[in-house]
Motif scaffolding. Sequence first.
Motif, PDB file in Angstrom:
ATOM      1  N   GLN A 112     -31.839 -35.375 -21.802  1.00 30.58           N
ATOM      2  CA  GLN A 112     -32.711 -35.481 -20.625  1.00 30.58           C
ATOM      3  C   GLN A 112     -33.537 -36.764 -20.666  1.00 30.58           C
ATOM      4  N   GLU A 113     -34.014 -37.117 -21.857  1.00 32.27           N
ATOM      5  CA  GLU A 113     -34.814 -38.349 -22.014  1.00 32.27           C
ATOM      6  C   GLU A 113     -33.935 -39.587 -21.852  1.00 32.27           C
ATOM      7  N   ASN A 153     -33.142 -39.872 -18.241  1.00 38.34           N
ATOM      8  CA  ASN A 153     -34.319 -39.667 -17.380  1.00 38.34           C
ATOM      9  C   ASN A 153     -34.154 -38.454 -16.455  1.00 38.34           C
ATOM     10  N   ASN A 207     -35.504 -35.422 -16.941  1.00 39.38           N
ATOM     11  CA  ASN A 207     -36.675 -34.540 -16.843  1.00 39.38           C
ATOM     12  C   ASN A 207     -37.534 -34.859 -15.619  1.00 39.38           C
ATOM     13  N   LYS A 208     -37.276 -36.022 -14.985  1.00 35.62           N
ATOM     14  CA  LYS A 208     -37.998 -36.363 -13.754  1.00 35.62           C
ATOM     15  C   LYS A 208     -37.080 -36.274 -12.530  1.00 35.62           C
ATOM     16  N   SER A 209     -35.904 -35.704 -12.719  1.00 32.97           N
ATOM     17  CA  SER A 209     -34.915 -35.637 -11.645  1.00 32.97           C
ATOM     18  C   SER A 209     -34.479 -34.203 -11.383  1.00 32.97           C
ATOM     19  N   ASN A 269     -35.672 -37.100  -5.627  1.00 29.93           N
ATOM     20  CA  ASN A 269     -35.527 -37.324  -7.076  1.00 29.93           C
ATOM     21  C   ASN A 269     -34.166 -36.838  -7.587  1.00 29.93           C
TER      22      ASN A 269
END
Length: 200
Positions: free
Chosen positions: A69-70, A73, A75-77, A108
Motif C-alpha cells: 500500500q505504501e 500509495n 492507502n490514500k486511494s 482518488n
Amino acid sequence: WKWFFFKLFESIIFKFPFDKIICVSNYTKNSLRIHFGIVDKKLSTVYNGIDYKRWDKNNFKVKDIKKIQEKYNLNKSFSWLYFWRPGISKGLEYFIFALPGIVKKIKNFKAVLIVSENDKKRVAFIKSLICDLKVEEFVEWVSSVDNKELGNYILACDFVVVPSLVEWFGFSAAETCALSQKLLVSSVASLPEVVSGKVN
C-alpha cells in the motif's frame, strides 16, 4: 488462426466416443450440450479445486500488505485490482474504457493492473489504450508478481475486478472469494457459479 486451430482441435476431440465428459462448470457443460450436441447422461460437472489453506486471509501479514500500500500509495486511494492475462476474453480493455467515467466520480481512484507480459501485442494495445484515454495517472502497472505474493496484492486493494467475457471456471474470481476480499465481476459464463461472499 489460433481460434481456428483450437476450434478444429475441439471438434476432433469431441468426435471420440467418450463414456463420460467431466466439465469444470455448468456453463462448460451447457456449452458442450449446445455446440456439440453431447447428451446429458455423458456430462458431469466437477468444479476445479481451490487450495483454501493457501488462500486463507490469515496466511498474509498486515505488515506485508501495508508495504504494498505504501509502495503504490494505495492507502490514500480507492483502488481496484485486476490480475490475470491480457487476452481478449479477459475483458481488460472494457475496464480501461470505463476508467474515464470512474475517475470523474471517484477522484482518488487507482487501477492496479498485474498483467502477464507474455502476449506482447495485447500488452502494447492495453498500454496504448491507457495513454489514448489519458488515464495514466490513475493506473499503476505491475509487470509481474510472485505467486506467493499475489494474496498480499489482493488484500492491499479495496476491490478486485474480473471483467471477463468468457470463463470456463474463473480462478482469479474464486481465489479472491477465498480470501474474503470484495469482488466486482461480470455476470457471464461460469463466474456467477464460482463466486460467493462480498460480490457485486
